[in-house]
Design a protein around this motif. Structure first.
Motif, mmCIF file in Angstrom:
data_model
loop_
_atom_site.group_PDB
_atom_site.id
_atom_site.type_symbol
_atom_site.label_atom_id
_atom_site.label_comp_id
_atom_site.label_asym_id
_atom_site.label_seq_id
_atom_site.Cartn_x
_atom_site.Cartn_y
_atom_site.Cartn_z
ATOM 1 N N VAL A 39 0.852 -1.194 0.000
ATOM 2 C CA VAL A 39 0.000 0.000 0.000
ATOM 3 C C VAL A 39 0.892 1.250 0.000
ATOM 4 N N TYR A 40 0.546 2.218 -0.848
ATOM 5 C CA TYR A 40 1.288 3.481 -0.905
ATOM 6 C C TYR A 40 0.729 4.478 0.106
ATOM 7 N N ALA A 41 1.607 5.312 0.659
ATOM 8 C CA ALA A 41 1.151 6.425 1.492
ATOM 9 C C ALA A 41 0.561 7.468 0.553
ATOM 10 N N ILE A 62 4.703 -6.216 -2.353
ATOM 11 C CA ILE A 62 4.298 -6.427 -3.745
ATOM 12 C C ILE A 62 2.786 -6.280 -3.824
ATOM 13 N N TYR A 63 2.307 -5.596 -4.847
ATOM 14 C CA TYR A 63 0.848 -5.511 -5.036
ATOM 15 C C TYR A 63 0.478 -6.153 -6.371
ATOM 16 N N PRO A 64 -0.790 -6.529 -6.523
ATOM 17 C CA PRO A 64 -1.178 -7.321 -7.696
ATOM 18 C C PRO A 64 -0.791 -6.652 -9.024
ATOM 19 N N GLY A 65 -0.247 -7.438 -9.912
ATOM 20 C CA GLY A 65 0.054 -6.964 -11.254
ATOM 21 C C GLY A 65 1.456 -6.419 -11.445
ATOM 22 N N ARG A 66 2.193 -6.228 -10.347
ATOM 23 C CA ARG A 66 3.541 -5.669 -10.460
ATOM 24 C C ARG A 66 4.542 -6.525 -9.699
ATOM 25 N N THR A 67 5.800 -6.448 -10.147
ATOM 26 C CA THR A 67 6.882 -7.022 -9.362
ATOM 27 C C THR A 67 7.365 -5.963 -8.364
ATOM 28 N N ARG A 68 8.261 -6.333 -7.471
ATOM 29 C CA ARG A 68 8.748 -5.402 -6.449
ATOM 30 C C ARG A 68 9.531 -4.256 -7.109
ATOM 31 N N HIS A 69 9.261 -3.023 -6.716
ATOM 32 C CA HIS A 69 9.930 -1.888 -7.354
ATOM 33 C C HIS A 69 9.908 -0.662 -6.449
ATOM 34 N N ILE A 70 10.777 0.277 -6.769
ATOM 35 C CA ILE A 70 10.806 1.593 -6.107
ATOM 36 C C ILE A 70 10.718 2.645 -7.207
ATOM 37 N N HIS A 71 9.794 3.598 -7.063
ATOM 38 C CA HIS A 71 9.673 4.689 -8.034
ATOM 39 C C HIS A 71 10.775 5.717 -7.785
ATOM 40 N N VAL A 72 11.294 6.272 -8.866
ATOM 41 C CA VAL A 72 12.419 7.209 -8.767
ATOM 42 C C VAL A 72 12.162 8.388 -9.701
HETATM 43 FE FE LIG Z 1 4.297 1.334 -8.090
#
Ligand SMILES: [Fe+2]
Length: 200
Positions: free
Chosen positions: A99-101, A134-144
Motif C-alpha cells: 500500500v502506498y502512502a 508487492i501488489y497485484p500486477g507488479r513485481t517489487r519496485h521503487i519509483h524514482v
Molecule cells: Fe508502483
C-alpha cells in the motif's frame, strides 16, 4: 597493450553496467553512457511532499516502519559519464503490504513512503528504507524521480535482482533496456541495492 586500449575496455564495461563504476575514480571525459530508461510515474507520487521526507524512510514521526531495512545507493551520471553533484533524487514505494502512502490509503504510522536527497560532491546518493511489498500486477519496485542541477529530468523505477515477478512484469519487460533498471545487490547488513542513474 597501450593505456588507451585499457581505457577503452573500461569504458565499454561502464556502458553496460554503470554500477560497476561505483567506488572507481572517474577522471576526464568518458565515452557516452546509455540513458537510464524512462518508466511511468504511476498514480502515487505524493500530492504534497510530506514534512518528513529525508533520506531515512525507516522512521516517520518518531515511529519505526515495519519491514526489512535496506539501503538504496548509487551515483548520478550524464551521458558523457560525468558525475552530477547537486541532483535531486526522489523515491517513493509501497509499504510491506503493498500500500502506498497516499490520499485515502492507510499505511503503518512509521511508514514514510517518500524521500528526497541531493547527490553529494561525488554525484552519490543514499537512502535507508524498508523493502517494498508487492501488489497485484507488479513485481517489487521503487519509483524514482531525478532532476539534475543542469535541468535534465527522468522518472523511472528501480527493480530488485532475483525477483520471480520480474519475468512477468509488463512495465519492466517493455523497458528499452530492462537490465539497466535492475539494481545490483550487495550483502549487508543491511542489504544494499546499487542503482546508478544516467540522465539524458
Ligand atoms: Fe508502483
Amino acid at each position: 597493450m597501450s593505456g588507451t586500449r585499457v581505457d577503452r575496455g573500461r569504458r565499454r564495461l561502464a556502458l553496460g553496467a554503470p554500477a560497476l563504476l561505483l567506488g572507481a575514480t572517474v577522471s576526464g571525459p568518458v565515452s557516452a553512457l546509455t540513458t537510464t530508461p524512462k518508466q511511468s510515474e504511476g498514480p502515487f507520487y505524493p500530492r504534497n511532499i510530506p514534512s518528513d521526507s529525508d533520506a531515512d524512510l525507516t522512521v516517520f514521526n518518531n515511529k519505526r516502519a515495519p519491514g526489512e531495512v535496506i539501503e538504496m545507493v548509487g551515483r548520478l551520471f550524464t551521458t558523457k559519464g560525468q558525475l552530477l553533484p547537486g541532483g535531486r533524487i526522489e523515491i517513493w514505494h509501497c509499504d510491506v503490504n503493498g500500500v502506498y502512502a497516499h490520499v485515502g490509503r492507510n499505511t503503518p504510522p512509521g511508514f514514510q513512503g517518500f524521500g528526497a536527497v541531493r547527490t553529494d560532491s561525488s554525484g552519490a546518493y543514499r537512502f535507508r528504507t524498508t523493502l517494498p511489498g508487492i501488489y497485484p500486477g507488479r513485481t517489487r519496485h521503487i519509483h524514482v524521480k531525478v532532476r539534475g542541477a543542469n535541468g535534465a529530468a527522468l522518472t523511472t523505477q528501480m527493480y530488485f535482482p532475483g525477483e520471480p515477478g520480474n519475468e512477468r512484469d509488463g512495465l519492466l519487460r517493455r523497458a528499452r533496456n530492462p537490465a539497466a533498471l535492475i539494481a545490483r545487490n550487495e550483502p549487508g547488513p543491511p542489504p544494499r541495492y546499487v542503482f546508478d542513474i544516467v540522465l539524458g
